[in-house]
Design an enzyme around this catalytic site. Structure first.
Site, PDB file in Angstrom:
ATOM      1  N   ASP A 182      44.698  33.981  40.680  1.00 48.05           N
ATOM      2  CA  ASP A 182      43.503  34.961  40.621  1.00 48.05           C
ATOM      3  C   ASP A 182      42.192  33.883  39.838  1.00 48.05           C
ATOM      4  OD1 ASP A 182      41.835  37.088  40.503  1.00 48.05           O
ATOM      5  OD2 ASP A 182      43.396  38.221  39.204  1.00 48.05           O
ATOM      6  N   ASP A 234      39.174  44.103  45.393  1.00 53.83           N
ATOM      7  CA  ASP A 234      39.732  45.017  44.405  1.00 53.83           C
ATOM      8  C   ASP A 234      39.444  46.520  44.832  1.00 53.83           C
ATOM      9  OD1 ASP A 234      40.942  43.179  42.954  1.00 53.83           O
ATOM     10  OD2 ASP A 234      39.467  43.112  41.362  1.00 53.83           O
TER      11      ASP A 234
HETATM   12  C1  DGJ Z   1      41.432  41.004  39.530  1.00 53.57           C
HETATM   13  C2  DGJ Z   1      42.537  41.149  40.747  1.00 53.57           C
HETATM   14  O1  DGJ Z   1      41.741  41.303  41.756  1.00 53.57           O
HETATM   15  C3  DGJ Z   1      43.461  42.292  40.532  1.00 53.57           C
HETATM   16  O2  DGJ Z   1      44.286  42.608  41.725  1.00 53.57           O
HETATM   17  C4  DGJ Z   1      44.242  42.047  39.295  1.00 53.57           C
HETATM   18  O3  DGJ Z   1      45.115  41.031  39.540  1.00 53.57           O
HETATM   19  C5  DGJ Z   1      43.336  41.668  38.163  1.00 53.57           C
HETATM   20  N1  DGJ Z   1      42.482  40.744  38.373  1.00 53.57           N
HETATM   21  C6  DGJ Z   1      44.484  41.365  37.069  1.00 53.57           C
HETATM   22  O4  DGJ Z   1      43.449  41.045  35.851  1.00 53.57           O
END
Ligand code: DGJ
Length: 729
Positions: free
Chosen positions: A479, A549
């Site tokens: 991430d 997301d």
């Molecule tokens: C952003 C990601 O896109 C989410 O899926 C998740 O992993 C969060 N970060 C966790 O902090």
């Protein structure tokens, strides 16, 4: 595929299966662009390049010839300052402060294969017979600057891949102020400009506008390709649709600041250029040094946007993505992020995994919150040590418990970041990007590590590798949750500070190369707050990306449709999440959520233990259907049928290479009354084959399904979906 140079007309001709790209050496060594489009058998240069005498506001570099101006010559790699007033492809500053350069043709070379780009991601060949590369060497003899323009073509892909190398062969320093990867001049201005834009949780929405005089550009100044603009643009003929018309696609294989632009000049010609964003960039090129610009993958289609996309899909799936997982179907996963956020322990994780196993899931992914003291997003990034409060027996124990259920175990990292509240930051406060005496602006209470430094890169490689070695981890979600501010590096001298953002990318690529090659059996998925770095650069290292997301089924229609313009289905992470949806609060049916997520790498991101028996039954069916279809979905040819950007309905389908099988998905967002009997016209089938439509009697001709269509059943209520499987008989 073929590349020729015809001495009599001084023309280079690149031919792929369906396209031609022609250039000519003009006058005493200018490299002119003559043609790019449908394949032509041979080049008749006198017809392809015709210049007109213009007025005095287009100046003449040859004082004896007022019909010649670089302002009107269609060019391959233009400069500014010696008669071309349009947007330049490069700009070099000499030690005397001036920026006039004059590149002339020096030599060329045609090689088999496609050389890798040092330190950068790129499309590749597995053997040299797959591609040909033309390198054209341009030289400025006053300053001994050599610029190598590279053009590669593949035997099996209708694409032209361009990149540029700058080499300082002189004895004085040069400073690159602009080093784009390509430029191409079209001889007219009647085009639409298409690109993908959005924001966090609304990535890659398709935008199409008519070009008019002046400059239309998209760019990133964020230190990442970004949610806001994707490093992709297309020029479209006015009549271009999914299936018809001319389309020119440009996709930059790079993950940092970029610029893509189309300029219509006073003579109604269009210049398109793309590369690293010159904003906030410069690069000192000392004698003997080389600068490699990233590559642009250029795709021409005379059969609309759909064909362009399928060319990108196949090329990126097979000759950009790498490693063991490139050709293997991806596992169905469950991720605990929206199920638990930071609030979990080993028993809770095991419970979710157990139910997942019962339903057919193959991989459990432990998301953020397993390390340091990470009970919220304000702490511990950089301290990649398991949190013994949550997982007292450690990661190996948890991974083994998950493995015992016969599930693989995956883990989340955010390696490029540091929390001010972390042991790492307390030990190395200079390891983040920062500028002396200025605020270090935080986002999500975190700072960006300075990956232009090799010691920082080494730390990341060591920290991530030691966790991966410590437990049976077969998947990593990588991430990255903020963009760069106060971009500066404490190790770079003043004259190189503007190199920081690009050096960061080079550092990131070297870290990703090192970790992914050391752990070839780990499937890596990239993520940047969803799809904030969904670009071809990252796909070279990590063959899939968390698309967004925003997991709402309706929102996802646009996001996945837009993403599919360039990126193959096998790269898109798509999960069913809870309702009301955590991002938009909407309630959609489990069926629609499943059908939308099945159009990518399928998974769930919710607390499966809370499901009713009935929902569990439905999930079981979804997973078993997906397992039957995933080869087709992940590796088949995608045809878009109805666009969510146009109306209430969306549809797309996946067709096997031999056209014997297809899977069609149709979505209707809002209920509508008293409409016609609706039909869906399929695409990509063999008109001469007969097909069985699952659930229907009899056989349908491929021609009938495409030209007359398939009846869409009456659908009641909002948020409905229908899918069909068809097989040839
Ligand atoms: C952003 C990601 O896109 C989410 O899926 C998740 O992993 C969060 N970060 C966790 O902090």
């Amino acid at each position: 595929m073929n590349i020729t140079f015809e001495e009599s007309t001084k023309t280079f001709h690149l031919q792929t299966g369906d396209t031609s790209y022609i250039m000519q050496l003009y006058k005493d060594g200018y490299l002119a662009h003559l043609y790019w489009g449908r394949r032509i058998r041979k080049s008749i240069s006198s017809e392809l390049l015709a210049l007109k005498t213009r007025g005095s506001f287009s100046a003449n570099p040859d004082n004896e010839d007022d019909s010649f101006s670089l302002d009107t010559l269609p060019q391959e790699f233009p400069a500014y300052g010696n008669t071309d007033f349009r947007v330049p492809a490069y700009e070099v500053q000499l030690e005397n402060g001036t920026t006039i350069t004059d590149l002339k043709f020096d030599s060329y070379n045609i090689l088999k294969g496609k050389p890798a780009l040092k330190g950068l991601p790129s499309t590749y060949v597995e053997n040299d017979d797959e591609a040909l590369t033309l390198e054209i060497v341009m030289f400025d003899s006053l300053i001994d600057l050599k610029v190598v323009l590279s053009y590669s073509i593949f035997d099996n892909h209708d694409a032209i891949i361009r990149s540029v190398r700058f080499i300082n062969e002189g004895h004085t320093n040069l400073k690159l102020l602009r080093a784009l990867s390509m430029s191409v001049d079209f001889n007219k201005g009647e085009y639409d400009f298409m690109h993908l834009s959005g924001s966090w949780a609304r990535e890659r929405h398709v935008e199409r506008i008519a070009l008019s005089s002046g400059n239309k550009s998209i760019e990133s100044r964020r230190g990442a390709s970004g949610h806001q603009q994707n490093p992709f643009i297309a020029l479209l003929s006015k009549d271009a649709t999914e299936e018809h018309g001319e389309v020119y696609g440009f996709s930059l294989v790079y993950s940092g600041n970029f610029l893509a632009q189309a300029e219509i000049d006073q003579y109604n010609t269009t210049r398109v250029s793309m590369g690293i964003n010159p904003f906030g960039f410069s690069w000192l090129l000392e004698p003997g040094q080389t600068f490699q610009a990233p590559e642009v993958v250029m795709v021409y289609s005379c059969e609309g946007i759909g064909k362009m996309s399928r060319t990108y899909h196949k090329l990126y799936r097979t000759r950009l993505c790498r490693g063991k997982f490139r050709d293997t179907v991806r596992p169905v996963l469950v991720n605990n992020w929206e199920a638990t956020y930071f609030d979990f322990n080993a028993d809770k994780i095991e419970d979710i995994a157990r139910v997942g196993k019962e339903l057919g899931i193959e991989l459990f992914v432990l998301d953020d919150g397993w390390f340091g003291k990470r009970d919220n997003d304000k702490t511990s990034l950089g301290d990649w040590v398991v949190d013994k409060n949550k997982l007292p027996k450690g990661l190996r124990d948890l991974a083994s418990r998950v493995n015992k259920l016969d599930l693989q175990f995956g883990l989340w990292f955010e390696p490029e970041m540091v929390s001010p509240d972390s042991d790492l930051y307390r030990l190395h406060p200079d390891w983040c990007l920062h500028v002396p005496n200025r605020t270090r602006s935080q986002a999500r209470t975190q700072l960006v590590l300075d990956l232009s430094r090799t010691d920082v890169c080494d730390y990341i490689i060591e920290a991530v590798s030691s966790v991966l070695k410590s437990a049976p981890i077969s998947y990593v979600k990588w991430d990255m949750n903020r963009n760069m501010t106060e971009i500066g590096s404490s190790l770079l001298p003043a004259e190189r500070q503007l190199e920081t953002a690009h050096r960061y990318m080079l550092g990131l690529y070297s870290v990703m190369e090192s970790i992914t090659t050391s752990f070839p059996n780990v499937l890596f998925e990239s993520c940047s707050g969803g799809g904030g770095r969904y670009d071809p650069g990252i796909l070279f290292y990590m063959p899939q990306t968390w698309t967004s997301d925003d997991t709402d089924a309706v929102e996802r229609l646009k996001i996945q449709y837009g993403t599919s313009l360039v990126y193959p289905t096998s790269t898109m992470g798509c999960h069913v999440s809870d309702i009301p949806n955590h991002q938009v609060g909407r309630n959609t049916s489990l069926k629609m959520r499943g059908d939308v997520a099945m159009s990518g790498n399928f998974g769930y991101e919710l607390d499966l233990t809370k499901f009713s028996a009935e929902d569990k039954e439905q999930v079981k069916l979804q997973i078993s259907l997906y397992k039957e279809l995933r080869e087709l979905i992940q590796h088949g040819d995608m045809y878009r049928l109805l666009s969510p950007f146009i109306g209430n309905e969306t549809a797309w389908m996946f067709v096997s290479g031999d056209k014997t099988e297809a899977f069609i998905s149709y979505f209707k967002v809002l209920a509508a009354v008293n409409g016609p009997v609706e039909k869906l016209n399929l695409r990509g089938l063999d008109p001469d084959m007969d097909y069985n439509v699952e659930g229907k009697d009899g056989f349908y001709g491929g021609d009938e399904l495409m030209y007359s269509g398939l009846n869409i059943p009456e659908l009641n209520g909002d948020y409905c979906s229908v899918t069909w499987r068809i097989k040839s008989v």
